[in-house]
Design a protein around this motif. Sequence first.
Motif, PDB file in Angstrom:
ATOM      1  N   CYS A 146      -4.009  -1.820  -6.108  1.00  0.00           N
ATOM      2  CA  CYS A 146      -2.967  -2.716  -6.603  1.00  0.00           C
ATOM      3  C   CYS A 146      -1.722  -1.862  -6.791  1.00  0.00           C
ATOM      4  CB  CYS A 146      -3.398  -3.340  -7.934  1.00  0.00           C
ATOM      5  SG  CYS A 146      -2.019  -4.147  -8.784  1.00  0.00           S
ATOM      6  N   LEU A 147      -0.649  -2.254  -6.119  1.00  0.00           N
ATOM      7  CA  LEU A 147       0.594  -1.484  -6.175  1.00  0.00           C
ATOM      8  C   LEU A 147       1.553  -2.139  -7.168  1.00  0.00           C
ATOM      9  CD1 LEU A 147       2.300   0.819  -4.896  1.00  0.00           C
ATOM     10  CD2 LEU A 147       3.174  -0.893  -3.303  1.00  0.00           C
ATOM     11  N   PHE A 155       2.445   4.663   2.169  1.00  0.00           N
ATOM     12  CA  PHE A 155       1.221   3.991   1.714  1.00  0.00           C
ATOM     13  C   PHE A 155       0.238   3.876   2.871  1.00  0.00           C
ATOM     14  CE2 PHE A 155      -1.731   0.754   0.580  1.00  0.00           C
ATOM     15  CZ  PHE A 155      -1.769   0.676  -0.804  1.00  0.00           C
ATOM     16  N   LEU A 170      -2.833   0.389   4.922  1.00  0.00           N
ATOM     17  CA  LEU A 170      -2.387  -0.879   4.331  1.00  0.00           C
ATOM     18  C   LEU A 170      -3.533  -1.860   4.104  1.00  0.00           C
ATOM     19  CD1 LEU A 170       1.095  -1.448   6.022  1.00  0.00           C
ATOM     20  CD2 LEU A 170       0.631  -1.084   3.586  1.00  0.00           C
ATOM     21  N   ARG A 221      -6.001  -1.323   2.415  1.00  0.00           N
ATOM     22  CA  ARG A 221      -6.431  -1.184   1.004  1.00  0.00           C
ATOM     23  C   ARG A 221      -5.529  -1.962   0.051  1.00  0.00           C
ATOM     24  NH1 ARG A 221     -11.501   1.433   0.575  1.00  0.00           N
ATOM     25  NH2 ARG A 221     -11.556   3.025   2.177  1.00  0.00           N
ATOM     26  N   LEU A 222      -4.361  -2.383   0.520  1.00  0.00           N
ATOM     27  CA  LEU A 222      -3.408  -3.051  -0.377  1.00  0.00           C
ATOM     28  C   LEU A 222      -3.824  -4.508  -0.569  1.00  0.00           C
ATOM     29  CD1 LEU A 222      -0.711  -2.971  -1.963  1.00  0.00           C
ATOM     30  CD2 LEU A 222       0.416  -3.720   0.135  1.00  0.00           C
ATOM     31  N   SER A 258      -0.154  -9.861   1.509  1.00  0.00           N
ATOM     32  CA  SER A 258      -0.522  -9.524   0.138  1.00  0.00           C
ATOM     33  C   SER A 258      -0.076 -10.618  -0.851  1.00  0.00           C
ATOM     34  CB  SER A 258       0.088  -8.174  -0.234  1.00  0.00           C
ATOM     35  OG  SER A 258      -0.524  -7.677  -1.395  1.00  0.00           O
ATOM     36  N   ILE A 281       3.652  -6.125   4.850  1.00  0.00           N
ATOM     37  CA  ILE A 281       2.840  -6.390   3.652  1.00  0.00           C
ATOM     38  C   ILE A 281       2.815  -7.874   3.270  1.00  0.00           C
ATOM     39  CG2 ILE A 281       3.124  -4.039   2.737  1.00  0.00           C
ATOM     40  CD1 ILE A 281       5.145  -5.170   0.726  1.00  0.00           C
ATOM     41  N   ILE A 288      -0.043  -6.855  -5.395  1.00  0.00           N
ATOM     42  CA  ILE A 288       1.140  -6.132  -5.861  1.00  0.00           C
ATOM     43  C   ILE A 288       1.500  -6.684  -7.228  1.00  0.00           C
ATOM     44  CG2 ILE A 288       3.605  -5.732  -5.404  1.00  0.00           C
ATOM     45  CD1 ILE A 288       2.937  -6.173  -2.389  1.00  0.00           C
TER      46      ILE A 288
END
Length: 291
Positions: free
Chosen positions: A177-178, A203, A209, A211-212, A256, A253, A215
Amino acid sequence: MLVGAHVRAGPGFSLALSHGDEVGADAIQVFTQSPRGWKPSPFSGDVLSRFRESLASHATIRRVFCHATYLINLATSDESLYARSLDCLLDNLRVAREIGASGLVLHAGSHRGEGFESCVERVASGCRKVLDAAQAGTACPILLENTAGAGGTVGRSFTELARLIEAAGRDERLGVCLDTQHLWASGVAYRDADEAHAAVEAFDEVLGLGRLRCIHGNDSKVPLGSGRDRHANIGEGTIGGAALGWLLGHPSIQESTVLLEVPGAGKGPRREDVAAMRRVHAEGLASWAAR
Ligand SMILES: [Zn+2]
Ligand SMILES: [Zn+2]
């Protein structure tokens, strides 16, 4: 990109969805139990499965994430705190899985000055043990959150997060989690397209990416690189709407989910905060498209 917010689950859990509706969210984040206590979740299996059914048929809320209890510390060398943390994390993860959450966001903890390398194995093996015990599949991963960098907090850079995931054998059930405020406070700028692209590329290079998974979209009360965890409402902090737009509008991204954890008027994200995030995101997409 889905846009949502952290909301209160209420005493019966089921209120989380109506709170999400009130703020106009397409996704929500909830605590599975009181975030500042060890007391396990009081919710019965019936309550949790009813929630999962309501979520599956909900008109607008498409994803739910859970945030783990703040007291959990997988980086500690104190054995009783570590054991307690594993039990608590397991309980959090069982609830998250039961309600159909897309992930359980976790602050890995703090080594309290003993050094990052000293705790890598503890954090990694703790996560794996809990994932095995909860029988959580890849559908409900543990999402390690990047930290602002204060004290001995673990996960202050993409490299630290990657070390933890590598030490866990690159387990598929671990994601990231970013948090945009923590990223800024840890010294990563994204004030224009080049900086935002460099951050997303870093990242991807270090973590991948894939793993993202979500956010945390927050502005910052403190300056770039200040190392402190202080969230501000969107457009009211040192990051500003334009920079958040460059980052969140990045074409790579968009699968996400962004979740607000802003103070609002003191009680957390409001409808206007979610609307502000949607504007910032839309402007970011338009800026990238115009390049
Ligand atoms: Zn966060
Ligand atoms: Zn924070």
